[in-house]
Scaffold this motif. Structure first.
Motif, PDB file in Angstrom:
ATOM      1  N   GLY A  67      21.239  39.951 -14.064  1.00 31.24           N
ATOM      2  CA  GLY A  67      22.329  40.016 -12.970  1.00 31.24           C
ATOM      3  C   GLY A  67      22.373  38.656 -12.599  1.00 31.24           C
ATOM      4  N   SER A  68      21.315  38.157 -12.034  1.00 29.57           N
ATOM      5  CA  SER A  68      21.378  36.853 -11.365  1.00 29.57           C
ATOM      6  C   SER A  68      19.793  36.254 -11.224  1.00 29.57           C
ATOM      7  CB  SER A  68      22.023  36.996 -10.006  1.00 29.57           C
ATOM      8  OG  SER A  68      21.032  37.658  -8.996  1.00 29.57           O
ATOM      9  N   LYS A  69      19.859  35.171 -10.776  1.00 32.66           N
ATOM     10  CA  LYS A  69      18.435  34.420 -10.675  1.00 32.66           C
ATOM     11  C   LYS A  69      17.652  35.259  -9.657  1.00 32.66           C
ATOM     12  CE  LYS A  69      18.214  29.994  -9.614  1.00 32.66           C
ATOM     13  NZ  LYS A  69      18.160  28.734  -9.439  1.00 32.66           N
ATOM     14  N   ARG A  70      18.330  35.472  -8.682  1.00 30.44           N
ATOM     15  CA  ARG A  70      17.931  36.352  -7.545  1.00 30.44           C
ATOM     16  C   ARG A  70      17.165  37.698  -7.845  1.00 30.44           C
ATOM     17  NH1 ARG A  70      19.420  40.038  -4.318  1.00 30.44           N
ATOM     18  NH2 ARG A  70      18.592  40.407  -1.824  1.00 30.44           N
ATOM     19  N   GLY A  71      18.021  38.246  -8.773  1.00 34.71           N
ATOM     20  CA  GLY A  71      17.585  39.505  -9.457  1.00 34.71           C
ATOM     21  C   GLY A  71      16.347  39.308 -10.388  1.00 34.71           C
ATOM     22  N   ILE A  72      16.122  37.979 -10.919  1.00 28.61           N
ATOM     23  CA  ILE A  72      14.817  37.987 -11.661  1.00 28.61           C
ATOM     24  C   ILE A  72      13.651  37.618 -10.576  1.00 28.61           C
ATOM     25  CG2 ILE A  72      13.748  35.854 -12.987  1.00 28.61           C
ATOM     26  CD1 ILE A  72      16.236  35.237 -14.183  1.00 28.61           C
ATOM     27  N   LEU A  73      13.944  36.943  -9.454  1.00 28.88           N
ATOM     28  CA  LEU A  73      12.787  36.804  -8.448  1.00 28.88           C
ATOM     29  C   LEU A  73      12.614  37.944  -7.838  1.00 28.88           C
ATOM     30  CD1 LEU A  73      11.593  34.418  -7.333  1.00 28.88           C
ATOM     31  CD2 LEU A  73      13.175  34.415  -5.254  1.00 28.88           C
ATOM     32  N   LEU A  74      13.428  38.782  -7.511  1.00 26.42           N
ATOM     33  CA  LEU A  74      12.919  40.390  -7.188  1.00 26.42           C
ATOM     34  C   LEU A  74      12.051  41.076  -7.966  1.00 26.42           C
ATOM     35  CD1 LEU A  74      16.255  41.087  -4.890  1.00 26.42           C
ATOM     36  CD2 LEU A  74      14.221  40.097  -4.002  1.00 26.42           C
ATOM     37  N   GLU A  75      12.487  41.046  -9.410  1.00 24.81           N
ATOM     38  CA  GLU A  75      11.804  41.793 -10.177  1.00 24.81           C
ATOM     39  C   GLU A  75      10.342  41.040 -10.602  1.00 24.81           C
ATOM     40  OE1 GLU A  75      11.918  44.120 -14.423  1.00 24.81           O
ATOM     41  OE2 GLU A  75      13.644  43.947 -13.101  1.00 24.81           O
ATOM     42  N   LEU A  76      10.503  39.832 -10.455  1.00 23.90           N
ATOM     43  CA  LEU A  76       9.077  39.250 -10.478  1.00 23.90           C
ATOM     44  C   LEU A  76       8.166  39.627  -9.304  1.00 23.90           C
ATOM     45  CD1 LEU A  76       9.871  35.332 -11.527  1.00 23.90           C
ATOM     46  CD2 LEU A  76       8.217  37.062 -12.662  1.00 23.90           C
ATOM     47  N   HIS A  77       8.582  39.664  -8.089  1.00 19.12           N
ATOM     48  CA  HIS A  77       7.887  40.213  -7.036  1.00 19.12           C
ATOM     49  C   HIS A  77       7.337  41.818  -7.254  1.00 19.12           C
ATOM     50  CE1 HIS A  77       7.422  41.996  -3.152  1.00 19.12           C
ATOM     51  NE2 HIS A  77       6.880  40.740  -2.845  1.00 19.12           N
ATOM     52  N   ASP A  78       8.478  42.747  -7.743  1.00 17.82           N
ATOM     53  CA  ASP A  78       7.891  43.869  -8.001  1.00 17.82           C
ATOM     54  C   ASP A  78       7.110  44.064  -9.259  1.00 17.82           C
ATOM     55  OD1 ASP A  78       9.794  44.913  -6.015  1.00 17.82           O
ATOM     56  OD2 ASP A  78      11.524  45.362  -7.290  1.00 17.82           O
ATOM     57  N   HIS A  79       7.085  43.241 -10.083  1.00 14.94           N
ATOM     58  CA  HIS A  79       6.079  43.028 -11.220  1.00 14.94           C
ATOM     59  C   HIS A  79       4.907  42.793 -10.640  1.00 14.94           C
ATOM     60  CE1 HIS A  79       6.221  43.421 -15.525  1.00 14.94           C
ATOM     61  NE2 HIS A  79       5.570  42.038 -15.774  1.00 14.94           N
ATOM     62  N   LEU A  80       4.794  41.888  -9.586  1.00 16.25           N
ATOM     63  CA  LEU A  80       3.395  41.927  -9.092  1.00 16.25           C
ATOM     64  C   LEU A  80       2.697  42.963  -8.613  1.00 16.25           C
ATOM     65  CD1 LEU A  80       3.775  38.508  -7.326  1.00 16.25           C
ATOM     66  CD2 LEU A  80       2.583  38.737  -9.551  1.00 16.25           C
ATOM     67  N   ALA A  81       3.429  43.819  -8.045  1.00 16.90           N
ATOM     68  CA  ALA A  81       2.836  45.119  -7.163  1.00 16.90           C
ATOM     69  C   ALA A  81       2.515  45.973  -8.530  1.00 16.90           C
ATOM     70  CB  ALA A  81       3.959  45.703  -6.432  1.00 16.90           C
ATOM     71  N   ALA A  82       3.490  46.145  -9.674  1.00 20.57           N
ATOM     72  CA  ALA A  82       2.963  46.930 -10.603  1.00 20.57           C
ATOM     73  C   ALA A  82       1.690  46.317 -11.381  1.00 20.57           C
ATOM     74  CB  ALA A  82       4.104  46.874 -11.708  1.00 20.57           C
ATOM     75  N   GLU A  83       1.586  45.309 -11.709  1.00 17.78           N
ATOM     76  CA  GLU A  83       0.502  44.733 -12.253  1.00 17.78           C
ATOM     77  C   GLU A  83      -0.948  44.848 -11.186  1.00 17.78           C
ATOM     78  OE1 GLU A  83       0.734  40.617 -12.820  1.00 17.78           O
ATOM     79  OE2 GLU A  83       1.964  40.585 -14.523  1.00 17.78           O
ATOM     80  N   ALA A  84      -0.736  44.764 -10.080  1.00 18.93           N
ATOM     81  CA  ALA A  84      -2.005  45.169  -9.052  1.00 18.93           C
ATOM     82  C   ALA A  84      -2.069  46.506  -9.095  1.00 18.93           C
ATOM     83  CB  ALA A  84      -1.624  44.646  -7.657  1.00 18.93           C
ATOM     84  N   ASP A  85      -1.181  47.487  -9.539  1.00 26.34           N
ATOM     85  CA  ASP A  85      -1.395  48.848  -9.705  1.00 26.34           C
ATOM     86  C   ASP A  85      -1.200  49.602  -8.496  1.00 26.34           C
ATOM     87  OD1 ASP A  85      -1.782  51.362 -11.045  1.00 26.34           O
ATOM     88  OD2 ASP A  85      -3.730  50.816 -11.971  1.00 26.34           O
ATOM     89  N   LEU A  86       0.006  49.790  -8.051  1.00 27.73           N
ATOM     90  CA  LEU A  86       0.457  50.084  -6.648  1.00 27.73           C
ATOM     91  C   LEU A  86       0.126  51.646  -6.887  1.00 27.73           C
ATOM     92  CD1 LEU A  86       1.561  50.156  -3.846  1.00 27.73           C
ATOM     93  CD2 LEU A  86       3.734  50.125  -5.330  1.00 27.73           C
ATOM     94  N   THR A  87       0.208  52.310  -8.054  1.00 32.60           N
ATOM     95  CA  THR A  87       0.161  53.913  -8.408  1.00 32.60           C
ATOM     96  C   THR A  87      -1.294  54.075  -7.991  1.00 32.60           C
ATOM     97  OG1 THR A  87       2.115  53.457  -9.821  1.00 32.60           O
ATOM     98  CG2 THR A  87       0.532  55.463  -9.934  1.00 32.60           C
ATOM     99  N   ALA A  88      -2.146  53.584  -8.532  1.00 33.87           N
ATOM    100  CA  ALA A  88      -3.607  53.484  -8.609  1.00 33.87           C
ATOM    101  C   ALA A  88      -4.214  53.459  -6.927  1.00 33.87           C
ATOM    102  CB  ALA A  88      -4.649  52.395  -9.285  1.00 33.87           C
ATOM    103  N   LEU A  89      -3.204  52.440  -6.196  1.00 33.35           N
ATOM    104  CA  LEU A  89      -3.647  52.442  -4.825  1.00 33.35           C
ATOM    105  C   LEU A  89      -3.293  53.771  -4.027  1.00 33.35           C
ATOM    106  CD1 LEU A  89      -4.342  51.040  -2.151  1.00 33.35           C
ATOM    107  CD2 LEU A  89      -1.873  50.405  -1.954  1.00 33.35           C
TER     108      LEU A  89
END
Length: 213
Positions: A67-89
């Motif tokens: 959608g936009s560059k801001r959309g990329i940035l917000l997804e990058l942020h959410d991606h970090l949480a997924a990589e760190a395994d928020l579900t496991a936490l």
């Protein structure tokens, strides 16, 4: 007829699966490209055209996916949480119900994973905060989420009456905010070269004493 239908069904399923895999791969390439460019050039300096070019896709593809560059940035942020395994936490916190020190350890471990995987992007957001609107937004979003999630845990500990007598919720959250921060991680792990286990153990020891006595 039955076998033909089965064959056509399998083929459609296969094509659909391949299409989904290709879409996910495209998404990953765009995110990786965007991350490199945002870290090296800042949010304002990283152009959609460059991101698309480095990812090997059309500019329109980037817009249609995010959608936009801001959309990329917000997804990058959410991606970090997924990589760190928020579900496991979340599972670990539930498993450690009734054991606040263990819950504290699990929360710190998650933050260590998050900071280790996102150090480049977090540092770009931190250093550009107040200058680069997009990165400032990411920094503020990340810090607000960090504060809210730990405040929920502190509120539970307060209700269970396990906090040090005289320590109120806000003060407990502020202590966490300071000690388990990306700034403290940067100072001790990235700059002073503490290994992550040493840092996590030190933070846990200090916090356990300050929060639980």
């Amino acid at each position: 007829g039955y076998y033909i239908q089965m064959s056509e069904g399998n083929k459609r399923s296969y094509v659909s699966k391949r299409r989904q895999q290709n879409a996910e791969e495209t998404r990953r390439r765009i995110l990786a490209s965007a991350r490199r460019l945002i870290v090296s050039k800042g949010f304002g300096g990283a152009k959609i055209e460059e991101i698309a070019n480095e990812a090997g896709v059309a500019v329109q593809t980037v817009y249609s996916v995010f959608g936009s560059k801001r959309g990329i940035l917000l997804e990058l942020h959410d991606h970090l949480a997924a990589e760190a395994d928020l579900t496991a936490l979340q599972a670990a916190l539930a498993a450690a119900e009734g054991n606040p020190p263990q819950q504290l350890r699990e929360r710190i471990a998650f933050n260590m994973r998050y900071y280790a995987r996102g150090a480049d992007l977090i540092e770009a957001a931190r250093s550009a905060s107040g200058v680069d609107q997009g990165l400032q937004e990411m920094w503020e979003r990340g810090e607000a989420r960090r504060l809210e999630r730990f405040a929920e845990l502190v509120a539970k500990w307060d209700r269970d009456d396990v906090l040090v007598p005289g320590l109120n919720r806000d003060e407990a959250v502020d202590i966490w905010w300071a000690l388990v921060s990306p700034d403290m991680y940067r100072l001790l792990v990235l700059e002073r070269k503490w290994d992550e286990k040493r840092f996590a153990d030190w933070v846990f020891g200090k916090l356990a004493q300050l929060l639980f006595g």
